[in-house]
Design a protein around this motif. Structure first.
Motif, PDB file in Angstrom:
ATOM      1  N   PRO A 179       0.839  -1.212   0.000  1.00  0.00           N
ATOM      2  CA  PRO A 179       0.000   0.000   0.000  1.00  0.00           C
ATOM      3  C   PRO A 179       0.871   1.257   0.000  1.00  0.00           C
ATOM      4  N   LEU A 180       0.412   2.277  -0.716  1.00  0.00           N
ATOM      5  CA  LEU A 180       1.204   3.499  -0.844  1.00  0.00           C
ATOM      6  C   LEU A 180       1.467   4.158   0.510  1.00  0.00           C
ATOM      7  N   ALA A 181       0.533   4.051   1.432  1.00  0.00           N
ATOM      8  CA  ALA A 181       0.729   4.673   2.741  1.00  0.00           C
ATOM      9  C   ALA A 181       1.955   4.106   3.436  1.00  0.00           C
ATOM     10  N   GLU A 182       2.163   2.786   3.354  1.00  0.00           N
ATOM     11  CA  GLU A 182       3.335   2.175   3.960  1.00  0.00           C
ATOM     12  C   GLU A 182       4.587   2.469   3.139  1.00  0.00           C
ATOM     13  N   ALA A 183       4.471   2.434   1.816  1.00  0.00           N
ATOM     14  CA  ALA A 183       5.631   2.716   0.962  1.00  0.00           C
ATOM     15  C   ALA A 183       6.178   4.110   1.218  1.00  0.00           C
ATOM     16  N   ARG A 184       5.296   5.071   1.464  1.00  0.00           N
ATOM     17  CA  ARG A 184       5.736   6.455   1.685  1.00  0.00           C
ATOM     18  C   ARG A 184       6.458   6.634   3.021  1.00  0.00           C
ATOM     19  N   ARG A 185       6.319   5.684   3.917  1.00  0.00           N
ATOM     20  CA  ARG A 185       6.997   5.776   5.209  1.00  0.00           C
ATOM     21  C   ARG A 185       8.437   5.260   5.147  1.00  0.00           C
TER      22      ARG A 185
END
Length: 222
Positions: free
Chosen positions: A95-101
């Motif tokens: 998920p992009l939310a985790e990738a952005r972290r």
């Protein structure tokens, strides 16, 4: 239902992800960056650049995951100005939310991690002048391609978690993707993996691994 994914810090200061269903990390907890740098860049990408010095590199990755291997490859393609067409498959994109972290851009002084994760699936996208990304949301069993590759990064979860991906028929399929002289690198050096690679017609080499990992494998198509 989507798999729960969480971000953790590894011993070298780089992040990795943990698959909540398998309770397996995407990279070594002793150091995500140092593992990828050793297994895929030092033992894979650099030798492929040398072996195929006059050609653009077609590269296949089993398991896009965190995007770290792709980002390290992009960085070297840009630094050396060597074109790379990077084909990667994954059945469950992060998920992009985790990738952005993930902290890879800060750690590596790069800026393209978001672009790698945000690139659309199932089409080729030029991320930079020297790096084209083609992500496919498909299993290895179902994946087929007209490309032939000089290099394969085999970065599936371990044989205990995904035994079906480490069998002779899968390595035979991968060997069919490789050009003569092409390379396949992986972090797993178990005897069953070595035997499967040899049964698929590949020549297997053991190499020293990153910290806390004695051996890793590189296979060559003769």
């Amino acid at each position: 239902m989507n798999t729960a994914i969480r971000v953790i810090m590894t011993a070298d200061g780089s992040h990795t992800l943990v698959n909540g269903d398998l309770e397996k990390s995407y990279h070594s907890v002793y150091g995500a960056w140092q593992e990828s740098q050793r297994v895929y860049i030092e033992l894979g990408l650099f030798p492929a650049f040398d072996r195929f010095a006059a050609e653009p590199i077609n590269l296949f990755e089993m398991g896009f995951g965190s995007g770290l291997n792709a980002l390290l490859t992009l960085r070297e393609a840009e630094r050396l100005q060597r074109p790379v067409h990077y084909v990667s498959i994954d059945t469950e994109p992060v998920p992009l939310a985790e990738a952005r972290r993930l902290n890879y851009d800060q750690l590596l002084a790069t800026t393209q991690l978001a672009a790698l994760h945000e690139a659309p699936w199932n089409e080729a996208v030029a991320i930079t002048p020297f790096f084209t990304l083609e992500k496919r949301q498909v299993s290895l069993q179902e994946f087929n391609t007209e490309h032939q590759f000089q290099l394969i990064y085999f970065d599936a979860f371990s044989p205990t978690s995904q035994p079906e991906l480490w069998e002779v028929d899968m390595f035979s399929k991968l060997a069919g993707f490789l050009l003569p002289g092409g390379l396949l690198t992986t972090y797993c050096s178990k005897s069953i993996v070595q035997r499967a690679m040899r049964a698929a017609g590949l020549t297997v080499e053991k190499h020293s691994g990153p910290r806390h990992k004695r051996d890793v494998l590189r296979a060559v198509k003769n």
